[in-house]
Design a protein around this motif. Sequence first.
Motif, PDB file in Angstrom:
ATOM      1  N   SER A  70       0.852  -1.186   0.000  1.00 45.25           N
ATOM      2  CA  SER A  70       0.000   0.000   0.000  1.00 45.25           C
ATOM      3  C   SER A  70       0.889   1.238   0.000  1.00 45.25           C
ATOM      4  N   ASP A  72       0.412   3.700   1.841  1.00 41.80           N
ATOM      5  CA  ASP A  72       0.603   4.032   3.261  1.00 41.80           C
ATOM      6  C   ASP A  72       1.837   3.333   3.820  1.00 41.80           C
ATOM      7  N   ARG A  76       5.100   5.264   5.399  1.00 39.21           N
ATOM      8  CA  ARG A  76       5.581   4.991   6.765  1.00 39.21           C
ATOM      9  C   ARG A  76       7.026   4.515   6.759  1.00 39.21           C
TER      10      ARG A  76
END
Length: 83
Positions: A70, A72, A76
Amino acid sequence: MVRTPLTPEERERGERLGALLRKARGDRSMVEIAAGAGLSSETLRKIETGRAPTPAFFTVAALAEALGLSLDELVRACVLVPA
């Protein structure tokens, strides 16, 4: 067009991205993943080795999809946390 030199932070973020992509690729070939993302294997090689530390958003998105990551997760893993 003259390109602005990269900051140390941008270089480090590119190295983190490359390491994450190599880890996610695992035993799959660079050619397989690059083709799945619609890129050349040389482009993927440059990103993985940090020679292209600031790839375009759509390039990163295509690689994430080809690797089952992802966006995300990528953010991160690549964001720099101030010391």
